[in-house]
Design a protein around this motif. Structure first.
Motif, short mmCIF file in Angstrom:
data_model
loop_
_atom_site.label_atom_id
_atom_site.label_comp_id
_atom_site.label_asym_id
_atom_site.label_seq_id
_atom_site.Cartn_x
_atom_site.Cartn_y
_atom_site.Cartn_z
N THR A 511 -29.74 -41.66 112.47
CA THR A 511 -29.93 -43.11 112.46
C THR A 511 -28.84 -43.84 111.69
N GLY A 512 -27.96 -43.10 111.02
CA GLY A 512 -26.92 -43.72 110.22
C GLY A 512 -27.23 -43.76 108.75
N CYS A 513 -28.37 -43.20 108.35
CA CYS A 513 -28.71 -43.15 106.94
C CYS A 513 -27.83 -42.14 106.24
N LEU A 514 -27.27 -42.52 105.11
CA LEU A 514 -26.37 -41.68 104.32
C LEU A 514 -26.96 -41.46 102.94
N LYS A 515 -26.75 -40.25 102.44
CA LYS A 515 -27.23 -39.94 101.09
C LYS A 515 -26.19 -39.09 100.39
N LEU A 516 -25.72 -39.54 99.24
CA LEU A 516 -24.72 -38.83 98.46
C LEU A 516 -25.38 -38.26 97.22
N THR A 517 -25.19 -36.97 97.00
CA THR A 517 -25.83 -36.27 95.88
C THR A 517 -24.77 -35.48 95.13
N ASP A 518 -24.69 -35.72 93.83
CA ASP A 518 -23.79 -34.93 92.97
C ASP A 518 -24.52 -33.66 92.57
N LEU A 519 -23.97 -32.51 92.94
CA LEU A 519 -24.66 -31.24 92.72
C LEU A 519 -24.47 -30.71 91.30
N HIS A 520 -23.46 -31.21 90.57
CA HIS A 520 -23.19 -30.73 89.20
C HIS A 520 -23.16 -29.20 89.17
N THR A 521 -22.29 -28.63 89.94
CA THR A 521 -22.20 -27.18 90.07
C THR A 521 -21.52 -26.58 88.85
N ARG A 522 -22.16 -25.58 88.29
CA ARG A 522 -21.54 -24.84 87.18
C ARG A 522 -20.56 -23.82 87.75
N LEU A 523 -19.28 -23.93 87.36
CA LEU A 523 -18.24 -23.09 87.95
C LEU A 523 -18.17 -21.71 87.32
N GLY A 524 -18.35 -21.64 86.03
CA GLY A 524 -18.21 -20.36 85.35
C GLY A 524 -19.54 -19.74 85.00
N PRO A 525 -19.51 -18.54 84.43
CA PRO A 525 -20.76 -17.91 83.99
C PRO A 525 -21.34 -18.64 82.79
N GLY A 526 -22.62 -18.52 82.65
CA GLY A 526 -23.27 -19.16 81.52
C GLY A 526 -24.74 -19.36 81.78
N GLN A 527 -25.42 -19.96 80.83
CA GLN A 527 -26.84 -20.21 80.95
C GLN A 527 -27.08 -21.58 81.57
N GLY A 528 -28.30 -21.79 81.96
CA GLY A 528 -28.65 -23.07 82.55
C GLY A 528 -28.61 -23.01 84.06
N LYS A 529 -28.87 -24.15 84.67
CA LYS A 529 -28.92 -24.24 86.12
C LYS A 529 -27.53 -24.09 86.72
N VAL A 530 -27.49 -23.39 87.81
CA VAL A 530 -26.21 -23.26 88.49
C VAL A 530 -25.88 -24.55 89.24
N MET A 531 -26.90 -25.31 89.60
CA MET A 531 -26.74 -26.62 90.21
C MET A 531 -27.83 -27.55 89.68
N ASP A 532 -27.46 -28.79 89.48
CA ASP A 532 -28.42 -29.79 89.02
C ASP A 532 -28.21 -31.05 89.84
N PRO A 533 -28.77 -31.11 91.06
CA PRO A 533 -28.51 -32.24 91.97
C PRO A 533 -28.96 -33.57 91.37
#
Length: 1352
Positions: A511-533
């Protein structure tokens, strides 16, 4: 990991040519003419049914002529009576269409109508006008009909519960009841293994087996009570789904909860094969997967007669051909959120009307009827998990009410194309398989991949995690209905994309609806979420909601100058009669809309090309245009030969300079053509069988159907496009490749991890680290002086550490301190040195590196890096073991424990015996004992030897050590230092080991030097190097030995020089002269022999004899005159000249006989070559090529034996030839034996040699003739005769040469068999050349003595 991406959509409204009561009911495709036939039916006032047929041309490419659409007229019309069965509309789902089947038979070009009332009508498309004829009628009516895939058979289910199988000519093949009571021919057989309840199924399986069976097996309330028929893809079997008949004696049997659905399998001849097991709640839908493994239907749960489960549960179930149920997956969770019960009487608000398969068996379609409009879902399976990939909603009617689909048809050839119809519209949608993956460059490459799965988006960043599907790192849920979405639309986005450089997910709805989401991707190893949309912006691509559009692709690019400015692009096609794509542009700043505008593109159904900064669009004919957003214009820049749905834009450095960049477009077509093009319009085909590709770092990586991954450098592709002409596939550069598993496709590449993620056909993932990607990152790290990272990458991926030096040796050698500092670990440094020392680098480079690292380590901490220093010494070429042991000696006094560990380490590196010998060669017995003890050598082996050495004096001890170590040069030097008492032993040692050069250098300028020279001269004399021996004896003042050596070497000048210096007596001097003259005459050095006899023996007579033997008559006459010895002229010279003349005559006779024989043989061979070429060249009989076994009996020579050996009646046992025998065979070739093909060439070369021999004889005659004419009359007569003989033979030889070297004018080139090895093949090529071309024609020089002088 692939998704269905909408490639193109064509929507055509036929309402303008339809009457209000007309409904578009069915379509059929004409693949030969690329046309589409549409059938529309309407109810007349007198309750009859009229079927109108319309033709649409050029429909497969989506090029519908919209302007001609309102003027469409029916090409055929069929009028028939409506089906009036007893209580026909008792179904709550409305009146079914009268047209049961509408089919075009391509072989006969015939349209076939099958009506519910029982009429079967046909019409030939070749007729003008097209007039339908009724060819048959089933009085009871036709409830279902289905044509076989090859259009050769037709199955009908009639109203009187019969199943009829007919041919395409409507001849009945078989007729059987629709509800047979038997199971079928494939009924299971009880083999006595017990009942199902007693068999082992595991804890859960056993409980399920022992569970009581449902007492009531009924059908779904959504069942339309009509039969269904579906064929397998190969046409060998078909299935029929029927509802059990009503029992008139049992009133309850008329309800659906007491009537059950049964699926029966029939053969192509109409024989019943099997019957499905009782399945409660089974519905009417059915479709056999073309590949043949599953028969698909649907099943309801949670009601009387249905399956046991919660109410509302709805599954797609799958049966095998034998009727057994195997698999299922649930669909209620993705439908119930959109379907709500309404006034239609549907219990759950929707029902599945039909199911279908794409022609390649990859996509399952579910046609869902709902109160809020119809919906078609597209499902795919991967790794045993079913994904809902796409939904197609029926477009609303003109008055805004929900519309219904009237047919859903998959294209029989284009597996990704589906055609849908409503009562007034026809919709054609094409899809491509696409991977929604991020495309950033290192170090920001997260390699995130998005997968649509019903109400969720599955996200996995492969740089951080490698999660196999159907699992994922996170599941991003979708809202039940998109915000601000109009009614009658799906909740699944039509496309997903990622922004370049930052993981922002762009979701686009149709229908033309657009949604932009920043995924906040963790690039390196570590604790926490690998993605936080985090949601950034939601809105529509266009504010004009009055225009109905189908959006299909969206991209977002960032501003090159301002970070918080983003441009969102959405590509759409207007549903109305439009032939252009529309690019909707939304400019966002700080996630607020700053501007909206639209750009009309030149054609319809194009595709945006992903890029980081610029906007590119590809038209359906392959033309690439650049869109200028500032000026809202576009201009063409390049073109592909064909439209490539998968296209990317990359920038690559030129081969000349890294600072110069050019744009490249890489495109892949569905047929597998991978093409690269530049902005100049030049394109080059890279592969014709590619199935996936990606851009990783500076490589184009693509896989092929040959199961090979190719890695093409982008720089090389740019250079390839600069050529003036296209390069064929075979002439392309050989880039690096790697074998992959069969059917592998690329998911994404992770440049930072140097990995490539592949997906197998069954759905599982495989991550590999291709060598080109690893080397690229390693080289980048080396250039950035990240030596530690580069080293660990090489160690992990087993890359040769030579790359540190091969990449840029000078820079690396200057930064050795940085390398040592980053590596630090002793084991890593040892590994590096060992790899370099055992590699293929030149010795000088290895030694330079080892010394450089050793110096850096010694500067830092020798105690810590003592093992690495030892490794540096050992890895030099040759290994410097002594330097390593010497370092241990220096450390032994201060750090004994360190030395002990170091000795153990160096023994680990070097063979213990070799290290023992090295320590012994350093003449340090304490070091020898230390090595021997740590090497665990047996003391009984070395202690007695060491005791013996300790008892000797210093230099003789070292001599014994060096002799033991076979260091003969050092041993001789140490032996010379022991004194003159051991000189004789030293000379014996010199003679034993031939150390003459060492001895001369040691005893030079000493009193013993002459003695050494004498020994050396004797050795040379024994080796028959007389001249060198004479020089050495002369140097040693051993003149007699020198004279003897010079006499043996025939160096008479040096001999008599020494003899005269020594003042030998005359008799002894004469004796030397006669011996030397005899030896010189034996070597045909007659003039030198005469000189020796005259000068030192003063014997004129013997000197004249020597000259006459050498035909040196002029010199002989001169000496006779000079010494006034005329008697020698008659005594020696006259007879000698006659003997020379006789010898020349004999030589001429031999040459004449040879010439005549060889010329005659050549004539014979050339006649045979013309008359019997097969016999001459030995051409084999082709009939013998099919003979598998040859006997060892005598047989005629073949082409092989013709070129290897002369014909022989004696057979030879067949055996394999060794390489030695083959080389011997080759040496025989060209030997000229009679009967071989090389005989002609041999004879030609022999005649050429004969010409050279004659010229030498002619020169001898020219020298002799003047003297013959000056001597007696007898001599003069012999001279005249000799001259005539020479002239006669010269003429004969010239004639023979002209005859032999005359080429035939009708030489025909022939092709013969080749040999059995490479050298023989070369010979085969050479032997086809005419021997006259191989052997040049000799030139006979005219060297005649002036005949006039003979008359003076």
């Amino acid at each position: 990991m692939r998704n269905l991406s909408l490639l193109s959509t064509v929507q055509q409204s036929l309402g303008a040519v339809f009457s209000p009561s007309t409904t578009l009911s069915a379509i059929t495709l004409d693949l030969d003419e690329d046309a589409l036939y549409v059938a529309a039916e309407r109810q007349t006032d007198d309750a009859d049914v009229e079927i109108e047929v319309f033709k649409l041309g050029r429909y497969s490419e989506g090029n519908v002529d919209y302007d001609a659409t309102p003027e469409l007229a029916p090409i055929a019309m069929l009028r028939t009576q409506a089906y009036l069965a007893t209580n026909p509309w008792s179904s709550p789902f409305g009146r079914p269409l009268e047209l049961v089947s509408f089919k075009l038979l391509p072989d006969t070009r015939t349209l076939v109508w099958i009506m519910r009332g029982g009429e079967i009508a046909t019409a030939s498309l070749e007729d003008d006008p097209i007039s339908p004829d009724v060819v048959g009628n089933v009085d009871a009516g036709i409830l279902a009909a289905s044509w076989s895939p090859d259009d050769s058979a037709l199955v009908l289910a009639t109203g009187d519960e019969k199943l009829i199988l007919m041919t395409s000519a409507f001849d009945v093949v078989s007729e059987s009841p629709l509800h047979p009571t038997d199971f079928g021919d494939d009924a299971p057989i009880n083999v006595g293994w017990g009942s199902k309840q007693t068999q082992f199924h595991g804890s859960l399986g056993k409980a399920a087996a022992q569970a009581p069976k449902p007492s009531l097996v009924g059908s779904s309330p959504d069942d339309d009570q009509l039969p269904r028929i579906s064929w397998r893809g190969d046409g060998q079997f078909f299935v029929v789904s029927t509802l059990s008949p009503q029992n008139r004696d049992d009133p309850t049997s008329s309800t659906l909860e007491h009537r059950r659905r049964v699926i029966r399998t029939y053969s192509h001849a109409g024989g019943l094969q099997s019957t499905s097991e009782p399945t409660p709640g089974l519905e009417h839908t059915i479709s056999w997967r073309p590949s043949g493994n599953w028969v698909v239907s649907t099943q309801r749960y949670g009601f009387p007669g249905g399956g046991e489960g919660k109410e509302g549960r709805h599954d797609v179930v799958m049966f095998e051909r034998n009727g057994l149920r195997r698999l299922q997956f649930s669909i209620d969770s993705v439908i119930s959120a959109q379907a709500q019960p309404g006034d239609s009487g549907r219990k759950w608000g929707y029902r599945v009307r039909e199911v279908g398969w794409s022609s390649d068996s990859n996509i399952l379609s579910l046609w869902i009827e709902g109160d809020e409009g119809d919906l078609v879902q597209l499902w795919t399976v991967s790794n045993y998990h079913w994904y809902l990939k796409h939904e197609i909603a029926a477009p609303p009617t003109l008055d805004g009410h929900p519309d219904k689909f009237t047919s859903v048809t998959w294209h029989p050839e284009d597996a990704s194309t589906i055609i849908l119809t409503t009562s007034r519209k026809m919709i054609r949608r094409s899809y491509v398989w696409d991977t929604f993956a991020s495309g950033s460059n290192p170090p920001n490459d997260s390699a995130s991949v998005a997968v649509l799965d019903g109400g969720s988006i599955l996200l996995t960043p492969f740089r951080s995690q490698n999660v196999p599907p159907p699992m994922s790192s996170i599941q991003f849920p979708l809202a039940p209905v998109p915000v601000h979405a109009p009614k009658f639309q799906t909740r699944l986005p039509v496309q997903l994309s990622f922004t370049w450089g930052k993981d922002i997910l762009v979701a686009l709805w149709e229908t033309g609806c657009l949604k932009l989401t920043d995924l906040h991707t963790r690039l390196g190893p570590g604790q926490g979420k690998v993605m936080d949309p985090q949601e950034l912006w939601v809105g529509f691509a266009s504010e004009n909601s009055s225009i109905s559009r189908n959006y299909r692709q969206a991209l977002a690019i960032s501003d090159a100058k301002v970070d918080d400015i983003w441009t969102v692009l959405a590509l759409s096609s207007v549903n109305a009669e439009s032939v252009q794509d529309v690019l909707s542009v939304v400019v966002l700043q700080s996630w607020e809309v700053q501007e909206r505008f639209e750009i009309d593109l030149p054609q319809r159904n194009g595709r945006l090309i992903p890029s980081d900064r610029q906007v590119w669009w590809q038209s359906p004919d392959g033309e690439i245009v650049i869109v200028d957003l500032a000026n809202r214009t576009f201009s063409p820049v390049s073109k592909f030969p064909r439209f490539s749905p998968w296209t990317v834009h990359v920038t690559a450095s030129s081969e000349a300079s890294k600072d110069e960049e050019s744009s490249l477009f890489v495109g892949l077509t569905p047929s597998g053509s991978l093409t690269v093009a530049n902005e100049d319009g030049t394109h080059q085909l890279l592969a014709a069988n590619a199935n996936s590709f990606t851009i990783s770092s500076s490589f184009l990586v693509f896989t092929t159907t040959a199961h090979v991954a190719h890695f093409a450098p982008l720089v090389a592709l740019g250079g390839l496009l600069q050529r003036t002409s296209h390069t064929s596939l075979d002439a392309l550069p050989q880039w690096e490749t790697r074998r992959v598993e069969r059917g592998s496709r690329i998911v994404t590449a992770v440049p930072s991890n140097m990995s490539l993620v592949l997906q197998m056909p069954r759905g599982n993932l495989e991550t590999i680290n291709p060598r080109p990607l690893v080397l690229e990152i390693v080289k980048e790290d080396i250039d950035k002086f990240n030596y530690g990272k580069a080293f660990l990458a090489c160690r992990k991926h087993r890359i040769d550490l030579n790359i540190f030096l091969e990449h840029n040796r000078d820079v690396f050698m200057k930064h050795l301190s940085s390398f040592v500092e980053q590596i630090a670990d002793v084991d890593y440094i040892n590994l590096f040195l060992t790899n370099i020392g055992q590699g293929s680098l030149p010795d000088d480079i290895v030694n330079e590196l080892c010394d450089g690292i050793r110096r850096e380590l010694e500067k830092r901490d020798l105690k810590t890096y003592v093992n690495s220093v030892l490794t540096a010494h050992v890895m030099k070429r040759p290994p410097d073991h002594e330097a390593g042991l010497a370092m241990l000696l220096r450390l032994r006094e201060t750090q004994p424990q360190l030395v002990e560990d170091a000795v153990k380490y160096i023994i680990f590196l070097v063979d213990a015996d070799r290290l023992f010998d090295t320590a012994l060669g350093m003449y340090d017995f304490s070091l020898v004992l230390m090595v021997a003890q740590h090497a665990q050598k047996d003391p009984r082996e070395y202690l007695p030897f060491l005791r013996e050495l300790r008892a000797l004096e210093k230099y003789y001890q070292r001599f014994k050590i060096d002799e033991h170590l076979k260091r003969h040069d050092k041993a001789l030097r140490n032996l010379s230092l022991t004194g003159d008492d051991r000189f004789d032993e030293a000379m014996a040692y010199v003679e034993k080991h031939q150390l003459y050069d060492n001895a001369l250098s040691i005893w030079k300028d000493t009193e013993r030097y002459d003695a050494v020279l004498n020994v050396y001269g004797d050795w040379l004399f024994e080796r028959r190097q007389f001249k060198d021996a004479g020089f050495v004896f002369k140097k040693a003042r051993r003149f007699k030995k020198a004279m003897l050596a010079y006499e043996k070497s025939l160096d008479w000048r040096e001999l008599f020089d020494i003899a005269l210096q020594q003042s030998l007596e005359f008799d002894e001097l004469v004796s030397f002269a006669y011996r030397a003259a005899e030896d010189l005459s034996g070597k045909k050095r007659y003039q030198e022999a005469a000189r020796v006899l005259l000068d030192y023996a003063q014997d004129v007579r013997e000197a004249i004899i020597a000259l006459v033997q050498g035909n040196l008559f002029s010199e002989a006459r001169r000496i006779i005159t000079f010494h006034k010895r005329p008697e020698l002229l008659e005594e020696i010279v006259y007879p000698g000249s006659l003997e020379s003349r006789a010898q020349i005559a004999d030589d001429l006779g031999e040459m004449k006989e040879q010439l005549r024989k060889q010329v005659a043989r050549l004539r014979e061979l050339r006649v045979k070559k013309v008359e019997e070429p097969d016999a001459f060249y030995g051409v084999e009989d082709e009939n013998l090529h099919n003979v598998d076994v040859m006997t060892d009996i005598s047989m005629a020579p073949t082409a092989f034996t013709r070129y290897t050996a002369a014909p022989s009646a004696v057979s030879r046992s067949s055996s394999k030839r060794s390489s030695r025998s083959k080389r011997k065979m080759e040496r025989k070739i060209g030997s000229g034996r009679k009967g071989t093909v090389d005989e002609e060439e041999y004879l030609l070369r022999s005649i050429t040699k004969l010409v050279g021999r004659f010229q030498n004889t002619q020169n001898d005659a020219i020298t002799l003739l003047p003297h013959l004419f000056e001597f007696t009359e007898e001599h003069e007569s012999e001279g005249m005769q000799l001259q005539d003989e020479i002239a006669e033979f010269a003429e004969e030889l010239n004639v023979a040469i002209e005859e032999v070297w005359k080429k035939s004018q009708d030489t025909e080139a022939e092709t013969f068999l080749e040999g059995w090895a490479a050298r023989m093949q070369e010979y085969e090529r050479q032997r086809r050349i005419d021997p006259l071309d191989k052997v040049p024609k000799p030139e006979l020089a005219k060297q005649e003595w002036n005949q006039k002088l003979c008359r003076i």
